[in-house]
Each structure stands twice: as C-alpha cells, then as structure tokens.
Write an enzyme that holds these catalytic residues in place. Sequence first.
Site, PDB file in Angstrom:
ATOM      1  N   LYS A 291       0.844  -1.202   0.000  1.00 58.94           N
ATOM      2  CA  LYS A 291       0.000   0.000   0.000  1.00 58.94           C
ATOM      3  C   LYS A 291       0.884   1.259   0.000  1.00 58.94           C
ATOM      4  O   LYS A 291       0.708   2.160  -0.804  1.00 58.94           O
ATOM      5  CB  LYS A 291      -0.886  -0.012   1.252  1.00 58.94           C
ATOM      6  CG  LYS A 291      -1.571   1.302   1.553  1.00 58.94           C
ATOM      7  CD  LYS A 291      -2.102   1.298   2.986  1.00 58.94           C
ATOM      8  CE  LYS A 291      -2.617   2.658   3.393  1.00 58.94           C
ATOM      9  NZ  LYS A 291      -3.855   3.029   2.716  1.00 58.94           N
TER      10      LYS A 291
ATOM     11  N   HIS B 190     -18.656  12.090  -2.911  1.00 61.13           N
ATOM     12  CA  HIS B 190     -17.346  11.448  -3.110  1.00 61.13           C
ATOM     13  C   HIS B 190     -16.416  12.309  -3.943  1.00 61.13           C
ATOM     14  O   HIS B 190     -15.273  11.953  -4.170  1.00 61.13           O
ATOM     15  CB  HIS B 190     -17.539  10.079  -3.765  1.00 61.13           C
ATOM     16  CG  HIS B 190     -18.442   9.197  -2.958  1.00 61.13           C
ATOM     17  ND1 HIS B 190     -19.806   9.197  -3.118  1.00 61.13           N
ATOM     18  CD2 HIS B 190     -18.183   8.341  -1.948  1.00 61.13           C
ATOM     19  CE1 HIS B 190     -20.347   8.355  -2.246  1.00 61.13           C
ATOM     20  NE2 HIS B 190     -19.377   7.825  -1.527  1.00 61.13           N
TER      21      HIS B 190
END
Length: 757
Positions: free
Chosen positions: A18, A696
């Site tokens: 990540k 969003h």
Amino acid sequence: MKNAVVGFPRVGKLRELKFVSEKYFKGEVNQDELQKVAKDLRKEHWTFQKNAGIDYISSNDFSFYDGVLDTAVLLNAIPEKYAKLGLGAIDTYFAMARGYQGEAGDVSALAMKKWFNTNYHYIVPEISDDTVIKVAGDKPFSEYVEAKELGIDTKPVIVGPFTFLSLAKYQGEKKAADFAKDTAKAYVEIIEKLAGLSAQWIQFDEPALVRDLSEEDFDLFKTLYEIILPAKGSAKILLQTYFGDIRDYYKEIITFDFDGIGLDFLEGKKSASLVKEYGFPKDKVLFAGLINGKNIWKANYEKVLSSVNELKNYADNIVLSTSCSLLHVPYTLDNESELKPEVEQYFSFAIEKLNELHELSILAFDDDYKSSKEYKENQKVFEKERLYKNDAVWQQVDSLKEEDFVRLPERKERQRIQKEELQLPAFPTTTIGSFPQTIEVKKNRTSYRKGEIDKAAYDKRVYEFIKDCIKEQEELGIDVLVHGEYERNDMVEFFGENLEGYVFTQKAWVQSYGTRCVKPPIIFGDVKRNKPITVEYSKYANSLTDKSVKGMLTGPVTILNWSFPREDISLKEMAYQIGIAIREEVLDLEKAGINVIQIDEAALKEKLPIRKSDWYSEYLDWAIPAFRLCHSGVAPQTQIHTHMCYSEFDDIIKDIDNMDADVITFEASRSKLTILDAIKESNFETEVGPGVYDIHSPRVPSVDEIVQALEKMLAKIDKDKLWVNPDCGLKTRGITETRASLANLVEAAVKIREKYA
Ligand code: GLN
Ligand code: ZN
C-alpha cells in the site's frame, strides 16, 4: 495428508505494498522501486508458506491492485480509452484501476464491485464488441518462474474463465457466450505455457459457481471447459470454488475432466451432503476447504479432523485446504502486542493458519490423534468457558417478545403526529451526519490517543467543533441539524470501543480494495452497553439551537457486518445483542430531548446471502427485526431516520420499508435512479431523501442541478414524502466546498418549495 492454500494476502505484513504504491502514484518512487517491494513481498509470502510446510503454494495470487483486473489485462480486455493513453503497461493498469488525469488524457476508472459476500472489491472488466480475447500478458508465467528460481514449485492461480466472463460488463451487443471460444482458447494457451515451464497444478478460481445458476450460465461453463479440458495435456487442473457450495450443478461438474476440485466446507453448507449423496470421483483430488479464510478464530481441531475422517469415506484423495483465499484475514498475531493472552489464544491470522494446516495434515493420518500434543493443546482453548460471557445479556435476548420488534402506532399515524410535532417545512433539508474532519479535528483525536491530552481536554475541543457546526448549519438554513460526529473517526469502531465485548487489534489490516485496507474490530464476547455513548454530545448540540438536532447512531446489522463475528454463537444472536445496546442508546437520547434519531444501516445489504433462496432464512429474517428492535420503544413523536450508502436495493425494497423507519436517506446521485421506480411501484411508505449530490467528489453542485435532480425525484415520489440531503456523510470533504454545496442545496429546496408546496 497434503495441504494447500487457495491464496495468500498480498499487501504485506505492515501494508508495505500500500505504502509503496501510494508513493508511486505521487511520483515519489519510480517503477523499479515499486517492483522491488512487490518482488520482496512475493518472496516473503512464498517463503512463509514453504517454511510452514505447505504443499500446494499459490503463485500469481499477488496483485498490484486486484486479481480480476490482472486477468482482464492478461486476456487483452483493455478498453480503448485506456490503451489510447499510450502509457506503459503498469500505468495503463493503474489507469484502469484508479482513473487517469494528466498529460495523456482524462479517463475515469473502471467500476468496482464487492467480491461476492466479502468486503473486498474487484475491478469490473469492460468488454466491447471489438475486444479480442487472447493472451496478452505474462504475469502468471513470470511469477511462476520467479518462485521456481527461489526453489519453490507453486500452483499458479488464475481467475477462471467462467467467473471472468460472468463478472465482466458488456458494452455492446455481444454477450459472454460470444466470447467463450476465444476465452477458452486463451486458457488453453495459458495452460500450455505453464506446463511448458513445468507447472504441475494450475488453479482456476471459479467462485461464480456458488451463485444461483441458470441453464444458460451452466451452458457457458460447459462451452468453456469442453474446449479447455481436452487440451490440458499433462497439466493438472484444479477447479477451485469458494464462498458457498455448488449445489446447482455438483453432479454434472464432477463428471468433467478436472484433476482436482476445491470445495468450501464452511460457507458451503451443502458441500458435505453433496459429497455424501453423489460421491466424489476416485480419479480426482478433493481440496477440502476446512480452514476458514474469512475469519480470525483458531480452527477447532476436533471439528476439522472429524470432517476429514467423514470425507475419507467418500473421497480417496484429500488435500486439506483453506475455505477461500487468506486474503480476507489479517497477516499475523506477531504484530499484536496489546492483546491479552487469554484473548489472543483464540485467534489465528493468515500466518498462524499455515501452522494449523500443517499440524492438521499430519494429525489427519494419525488414528491416535487425540493423544497428540498439538491436538490437546488446541482443545484446551475450546474446552474452557468463553471469556466475557454475560448472563444478563442472554437474559435480555432470551426474553425478547414479539412486541419488542413492533413500533406503535403504525407508520402513517406516526408520520401525521410527527408533522405536527416537528413543524418542518415541505421538502425538509438535512445532512447524513458527519461534517468535514478537518486537520484540527484529527489532531485532537491523535493527541488524545497518544495521551498528550486527557479526556476532558479532548471533549472540550469536540464541544467547540459541535458549536461551530451548529452555527454553520443555522446560517445555512438547514432544517434538521446534526452535531457533526467529531467524536468518531469510524462509525463502527467508535461504537465498538464503547461497547463491552469488543476487542481491537493494532495492525490487523485487511485489503478492501487497491491500496485501501480496513481493520475490522472483533466481536469477542457478549456485547453490552455499560453507559450512554453519544448522549452528552447530542444533548449539547441540541441545547444550542431551537431546531431539531438528529441523534446519530450506527445500526446493529452494520456494526455486525463490519466486524469479525464470533463463531460460537449465531449472527442473529449477535445482531440482537447489539440491537439491545443500540435500543438503550436510542431511549436515552429520547429521554435527553432528542426528537429525531438516525440509525445508520450503511452496510445492511453487504451480507445478503449469495443465493436468493437463503435471503430470508439466513439473513433478512433476523436483520430487519434487529433494526426494528432498536427503535420500537420510542414515542410516536420521535422521528426515526435510517441511512444506506447505496441505492441498489430494488430487489429488497419491501424489506427496507419493513425496517419501519420514518425516513430513509440514501445514495442516488450516481446510480441510474431505477430505485425511484421501485419506490413508486412498491408504494413505499417510508419518507425518502435520495441524495441530491455526490459527496465522493469535491465538485460543488449548482442550484439548477439540484433543482433538476429534485424534479426528477418528484416525478416518482409524493411531495410530502421527499427530503433534500446529500448522498452520504461529509467527513471526507473540505470545509469550503461543503459550505458552498450546502448553500446551493438549501437554495434549491427553497425553489422547489415555492413551486410545489
Ligand atoms: N452518519 C455517517 C456519516 O455521516 C454515515 C456514514 C456512512 O453512511 N458511511 O458519516
Ligand atoms: Zn452513506
């Protein structure tokens, strides 16, 4: 007995993948550095498994973003809009995953969907009429060779052709069946290449087989494998299924020329009875999924071994395996330093599960396994009375009566009373709960967590944020206010931390999608509320204004669905325990003068069973009552809201109405609004607030745009039932855009009122 692992987590013990990927996206590391971390992780993961004594270790289970996307790229299903950017291979791949905005162009990402009934999300492949399916990549081959060079012979894993074609979205006239031949040919080529590199076994993941299958679906499966299997040569093919059983076509599937079939004996409730009833072919290997790939509890050796011994009556060749990929559990308990030993003894994460597989595969061949040290050690955990058992909680659950799930008077009457009581204008405006979590809000929390400030100092700041938030909303002219949720970073974790029975980890991350990981709390014991959780914050907010301030809670089904559940009691029992806790909170809020209370069920649909025939008996029959339990005790004047994060509930619309809330808000701005038709057709009684803009994105919606959205809604929804609100909580947004968006939202509501009220 041999053992196998369906797949291993890939993000790294400390989420190394990540972090390096995010650096790569920001241009802080180059491609070589990214590839190096990936390669080191693969090596580490294979080595763990090898050292743990795993016989069938997977390769190609690694992914930079998602395995379905990897398969799309491998099969040349790269939509033109991404190919056209002219980026290198890895950047084209990331453009498909995350969208691209830069010198080469501006394209949005492919859609993302939940991977069956998990909280993992896959990228939806897009296939158009001119897509030519063929082998266009080399990931499975190069990763197989990479492992081999480390002295580890692996079984390459690829999403199977049936699942791939079933999950893809078709943009043109052609459908899955039109691509079957080319796809089958590509898989033949994949097999030939892998066999040429001397791979012994190849695993095709076909979880799509556990869904309700139509004849047409099965025809596709047949077409594909009737081409693939006769051409497999000496390679051995493992058909791997998981997340359920293959009851629809088990009888037929076992007649195909697979060398191994992987069945899930945990979530596949019928797997064992299918094997018993129809047998298992002598010439095939049964990969028996008995170690839970989805949950964090130690396996009970007695249960596993008796299942294996039972299966031995029907199958000659058994390999002990995981029920699905270990992708869905965290890495290792080694990262946890704060778990009490009496708690930790119950857990087993991915690496610990490898050891279970190893020990069990030895014990499975030992008639006298009960006298082994490993077995005895394991059974100690299960013989003991469970910690955190709470008789008072059980008494409450056991004494629940019919009427505890029924709110009176009936909704129409309540809605009338509430109109009088609340005196709201037509088309009332509200928000979903959270306001922007600014740097100051986050800093306050971190300082408290680190012990730099005490609870009193922390709360003092929270109260200041609340005060500003109320003032802001009054200035904007919103009708039903919220306190802003500054005291919580996560809607489930916050309640978990305040309920007895929950346990938290430090590093037990699980991949949700791409670089996003979540750390679900663990329901360890009986869940009980010991004291009010949100009441003081809501009461304070309410004291600052004459308008109503909504109390804000998370519902029992969502709390349950976003936690690791216990395995020693049922989901229903857990949902009722949590339901009782939330009910107590609801009643305390009401007592404190809060007359609008929202109970979020953001994740209600997430655990809807894969098979329709299980929807009610396995889920809705307790999930809906668990929600009703929370609010059945309030006065008719108290308005109960709920919220959901998606609007794809057309097919359970009656059940949503049956939650018996007074108002529901949900995401609608990005979807096709078919939900509005469903609402109309079903005579939906709950008042509704379909989100009028998308939270969003930082974009500020114009007044006109919101007016238009509302007009569209009014075509399907009664004018005295429509609310005006954003899509979801505002916590990820910035202050400036939030203020501008909400100002426009209020202005749009005023316009609509002038026209229709
Ligand atoms: N009340 C929550 C919020 O506003 C709801 C979040 C969600 O639906 N995911 O943040
Ligand atoms: Zn939401």
